[in-house]
Design an enzyme around this catalytic site. Structure first.
Site, mmCIF file in Angstrom:
data_model
loop_
_atom_site.group_PDB
_atom_site.id
_atom_site.type_symbol
_atom_site.label_atom_id
_atom_site.label_comp_id
_atom_site.label_asym_id
_atom_site.label_seq_id
_atom_site.Cartn_x
_atom_site.Cartn_y
_atom_site.Cartn_z
ATOM 1 N N ASP A 306 0.871 -1.154 0.000
ATOM 2 C CA ASP A 306 0.000 0.000 0.000
ATOM 3 C C ASP A 306 0.917 1.215 0.000
ATOM 4 O O ASP A 306 1.957 1.209 0.652
ATOM 5 C CB ASP A 306 -0.883 -0.001 1.251
ATOM 6 C CG ASP A 306 -2.000 1.025 1.154
ATOM 7 O OD1 ASP A 306 -2.111 1.665 0.097
ATOM 8 O OD2 ASP A 306 -2.737 1.193 2.135
ATOM 9 N N THR A 308 0.781 4.308 1.205
ATOM 10 C CA THR A 308 0.976 5.048 2.447
ATOM 11 C C THR A 308 1.634 4.164 3.504
ATOM 12 O O THR A 308 1.201 3.050 3.763
ATOM 13 C CB THR A 308 -0.374 5.568 2.978
ATOM 14 O OG1 THR A 308 -1.006 6.328 1.950
ATOM 15 C CG2 THR A 308 -0.169 6.439 4.199
ATOM 16 N N ASP A 540 -1.984 -1.169 6.716
ATOM 17 C CA ASP A 540 -2.145 -0.583 8.037
ATOM 18 C C ASP A 540 -3.578 -0.169 8.319
ATOM 19 O O ASP A 540 -3.873 0.329 9.413
ATOM 20 C CB ASP A 540 -1.219 0.631 8.215
ATOM 21 C CG ASP A 540 -1.497 1.724 7.190
ATOM 22 O OD1 ASP A 540 -2.390 1.518 6.325
ATOM 23 O OD2 ASP A 540 -0.836 2.770 7.249
#
Length: 786
Positions: A306, A308, A540
């Protein structure tokens, strides 16, 4: 009773329980139970390492040997005891480290008590507490919604359905589910084992059940041995005893054959190596939720990222605010701030907007629609009749925006900026009713300083990278280019891809995937697994949970949501993705080294089983007793194997365990069988004493094992070269210095020298010839995976 319950809810909504009420609940046992530890208890560790099938066999054989009065032959039990002690000690050490890290990482619960918000451990929640739930939280108790804010819950751990479910005051919330949008308050109605989904919740928190190809292969070998060892042993004893009538010799030779068939310490060595690796990773602030995950990551050939938190730091800042049409920049700022403050979100995007714009004075909020990964916009309705929203351009305006805005958005995305459209609508429906753009906000996300080096490391290790994000694909591709990810220019907008598309082909053709929904993330990973790849997923947030569950190996940032950490195999406690380089290396080191040394253990297993079967039909005695094998196994196998498992070995895991083992072990075992049968024939022909024959056989076993050790230790460094030299000196000492301690015959005899010297010298060319013919030309061509 209902009135009392209603009164309690009204009280707790405003102030929560008092300290006195909490103490009463605890005294009454109405408190949440402590979460099950992620590791086994000390007693379970001791029991699992002690009460094994092969330890039982060793004890039984030891008892039988004890009846013969030949106590020196009991020395083989020392190897089993030492191996068991080492394995127990190392696993207990690893347990303590893991438990301490787990405590540090354990999620806290937000409650309101005495009118104030506070954080408490989950095992201190009591019946009647008011929990404050936010996006990303996992519910560990049952309760009832009492807040007025809109909230959406993912109950997939309970129902298997990934769709978010809206909840309103009075609705039930169940443990094990996740908050995927909005925030609310909940009054606790059930705690501990009384919760509706207690078992499912504990399962979500416990170790992820994983499979180890290495351990599965070893266990398959052991299962086969279990069926072979006992009947062979019984038959060999019966033949030996009835042929000679010598109980002591029959027991000793049969015991030697059965002990030889046991791959002493191989399973234990594997578990110890994995446990030590988890301990090493713990020191690097990486929480290992499953020992088998270390092996899984070592076999990974694709990592799905991902954007970020891995490529970028996740620290967002407002880059620019632009208005459109009749609106001014001030209008964009006020509307954006009104929505963000109305939702009271604490995600990074909301925090970036809050840090840029102060809370405006607006009309009263009448309704809110929190952000969700599927919807990709959030909004709020106000008492003046206006409905405002913030979201991704493609989802808020699927039919397109004015050309000037489209150009601005494309330029911003190409620069790696995240673009949000601020607008108003007639109604906050899905899709939005009559949306009108007010302006755009661009958000900057800084590249992690070490991202290029970290991602470059994985590329050099033959691990391909796929970036799967909910952001604009052009933005994500630009960031991927900055991070120097190969194929970053191959991107696709998943919002344009139908559900029945060929996801297998998409994963093969593209590197960057933008506007991906949680369901699409899972489908992409599943398709790549179908293509024969071993996939790791980092995440996350709640939107990553489905994909992380699907992946072979899940990696979560501790700073992310509880939902992601709860199902991850690895939790990066410092939220530093750079730590994954150490995890990959640690896993490869363990697996590669275990695969190398396994052949040392299985040589004895193979030649012992073969000789036991052969000597049942020969009118000759099995020429080995346990005391002969003990020093050879310790010096040439057990001790060097433990050292070799610590050696750096970061080559890519090929998954050819059995092939590697067989090409090394089978030629060695065949060589030993040939030498043993030849010496037994010479014993009968020249009337060589049994003890001298057994000593020479043991010497040749040591020489052949040393040949294999020499080859599995390559390439040499000073450390391994010194080890090989020391092992050679140890074997020399066993047979020529301290031989009486092991009941070995004196080899300082020129008559015997004429027999064993040429045979010992021939072990090198014989082994090489057998390895070339049997190992490389026959065994290496077999598909050992089936």
């Amino acid at each position: 009773m209902q009135a009392a319950q209603k009164g309690r809810e009204e009280l707790t909504t405003s102030s929560g329980l008092t300290s006195a009420e909490v103490n009463q609940k605890i005294q009454a046992g109405q408190v949440n139970t402590t979460l099950s530890p992620l590791t086994r208890s000390v007693s379970q560790i001791i029991a699992s390492n002690t009460f094994t099938l092969f330890n039982l066999v060793n004890v039984i054989l030891g008892a039988l040997i004890f009846t013969t009065g030949s106590y020196t032959n009991l020395l083989f039990l020392g190897v089993a005891i030492v191996n068991t002690a080492i394995g127990t000690f190392q696993e207990i050490r690893a347990k303590k480290q893991l438990d301490s890290l787990t405590i540090l990482n354990q999620a806290q619960a937000r409650v309101r008590r005495n009118g104030q918000e506070q954080m408490i451990p989950q095992d201190q929640i009591v019946d009647g507490d008011v929990l404050l739930l936010r996006r990303g939280d996992q519910l560990v108790v049952d309760g009832t919604v009492i807040g007025t804010s809109h909230v959406e819950i993912d109950e997939s751990p309970l129902t298997g359905e990934p769709n978010a479910i809206s909840k309103v005051p009075g609705d039930k919330l169940l443990s094990g589910s996740f908050v995927v949008a909005g925030h609310t308050e909940m009054v606790v109605t059930r705690v501990g084992q009384e919760t509706f989904a207690a078992k499912l919740a504990l399962e979500a928190k416990a170790e992820k059940v994983g499979t180890s190809q290495l351990l599965a292969t070893i266990n398959r070998i052991i299962q086969i041995l279990t069926w072979v060892l006992i009947p062979l042993g019984v038959a060999l004893f019966a033949v030996s005893f009835f042929r000679r009538g010598d109980y002591n010799r029959a027991i000793l030779t049969t015991s030697a054959a059965m002990i030889g068939m046991i791959p002493e310490g191989l399973v234990l060595l594997t578990n110890v190596a994995l446990a030590v690796s988890s301990l090493n990773l713990g020191r690097k602030r990486v929480l290992v939720r499953s020992l088998t995950a270390i092996e899984a990551l070592a076999r990974v050939d694709t990592i799905c990222l991902d954007k970020t938190g891995t490529i970028t730091s996740g620290k967002l800042s407002v880059n620019q605010i632009q208005s459109t049409g009749k609106y001014q920049q001030h209008d964009v700022e006020q509307i954006a701030a009104a929505v963000v403050y109305a939702l009271n979100d604490d995600n990074e995007t909301a925090l970036a907007i809050k840090s840029k714009i102060n809370q405006p004075t607006f009309a009263t909020v009448t309704a809110t629609v929190p952000f969700s990964s599927a919807r990709k916009w959030s909004g709020a309705s106000f008492s003046d009749g206006n409905n405002y929203f913030i979201g991704a351009p493609e989802f808020t305006f699927p039919d397109g925006l004015p050309q000037d805005m489209q150009t601005t958005i494309h330029q911003a995305a190409a620069s790696g900026l995240r673009v949000l459209v601020v607008g108003k609508a007639r109604a906050l429906t899905t899709p939005l009713t009559a949306p009108e753009p007010v302006g755009i906000i661009t958000i900057a996300d800084e590249l992690r300083p070490t991202a290029i080096d970290t991602l470059g490391f994985f590329a050099k290790q033959d691990v391909s990278l796929k970036v799967i994000s909910g952001d604009n694909p052009v933005t994500v591709a630009n960031v991927a280019k900055q991070a120097q990810i190969a194929g970053a220019d191959k991107y696709v907008n998943m919002a344009t891809i139908p559900d029945d598309a060929d996801f297998h082909q998409l994963m093969a053709n593209y590197t960057v995937f933008g506007r991906v929904t949680p369901q699409q993330k899972r489908a992409l990973i599943a398709a790549h697994q179908d293509n024969g790849h071993t996939v790791a997923m980092t995440g996350d947030g709640v939107n990553d949970v489905l994909a992380m569950r699907q992946a072979d190996c899940a990696i979560a940032m501790a700073s992310g949501s509880d939902a992601a950490s709860a199902i991850a195999d690895f939790v990066l406690l410092d939220s530093n993705f750079d730590a994954m380089t150490g995890v990959l290396n640690e896993g490869r080191r363990v697996i590669n080294n275990i695969e190398s040394v396994a052949s040392l253990y299985l040589i004895k297993t193979m030649y012992s089983a073969a000789l036991a079967a052969i000597f049942i039909f020969l009118n000759m005695d099995y020429p080995i007793v346990p005391i002969y094998l003990t020093p050879v196994s310790a010096a040439a196998v057990a001790i060097p194997s433990f050292f070799l498992t610590l050696e750096p070995n970061f080559a890519r895991v090929t998954g050819q365990f059995l092939q590697k083992v067989m090409t090394f072990a089978a030629p060695a075992a065949l060589a030993i069988v040939i030498y043993t049968l030849g010496l037994t024939w010479l014993e009968s022909l020249w009337h060589i004493p049994f003890a001298q024959t057994g000593t020479i056989v043991a010497l040749l076993i040591g020489c052949v094992s040393y040949n294999v050790l020499f080859r599995v230790s390559r390439p040499f460094n000073r450390y391994k070269f010194a080890m090989v030299v020391i092992v050679g000196l140890a074997l020399f000492g066993v047979f020529f210095v301290v031989n009486p301690l092991f009941s070995l015959s004196n080899l300082w005899d020129w008559h015997l020298f004429l027999i064993y010297a040429p045979l010992a010298a021939s072990t090198v060319p014989v082994y090489l010839a057998l390895q070339e013919f049997l190992g490389r030309r026959i065994l290496a061509k077999i598909n050992w995976r089936h």
